[in-house]
Design a protein around this motif. Structure first.
Motif: not given
Length: 160
Positions: A117-141
């Protein structure tokens, strides 16, 4: 879901906007699938929107489908349900302080083949998922995948 070393070390990162300002329509299994997809995607260490591919077995395990549910029709149904629920809706205020309503899918395309199953990410989601510097939530899968209900999953993200 079998926990490989890869999954146990995956960090999930999301812009707080995704955690706090959106409504989650996923089921428990769909949350698990999104956790796996985010873990693979976010941990690519790239700034481009890449496709994420799961084997049919990984997909089946993430959704907690039993071994008897390997048939293609059931997988197709689950892919369609995931695609239908796979977007975020939110309200934001524009510069004038007026509400704007935005609906954005996580994926621009989901493709089911015989083995993957191949998932092609919406490029508009990139700023909310990649290279986050501030105001993000992080946890172990691995911590998230231990949770037993959709309520504990959602509460865990809010508390993190």
């Amino acid at each position: 879901m079998k926990k490989s070393k890869e999954i146990s070390e995956m960090l999930i990162r999301k812009d707080n906007w995704l955690v706090q300002k959106t409504i989650n329509k996923f089921s428990k299994g769909q949350n698990r699938l999104m956790c796996l997809l985010l873990g693979k995607y976010v941990n690519l260490n790239t700034d481009t929107c890449m496709n994420t591919t799961l084997s049919v077995e990984e997909f089946r395990q993430a959704l907690e489908l039993s071994d008897g549910e390997k048939n293609y029709a059931r997988l197709r149904k689950e892919v369609m349900r995931f695609g239908e629920n796979g977007s975020v809706g939110f309200v934001r205020l524009n510069k004038k302080g007026e509400p704007e309503y935005v609906w954005m899918p996580y994926f621009s395309k989901i493709e089911l083949s015989e083995n993957n199953v191949e998932f092609q990410w919406n490029p508009n989601m990139k700023p909310h998922l990649i290279d986050l510097k501030d105001n993000y939530t992080q946890y172990l899968a691995s911590d998230y995948l231990k949770l037993k209900s959709i309520y504990s999953q959602n509460l865990y993200e809010q508390l993190k």
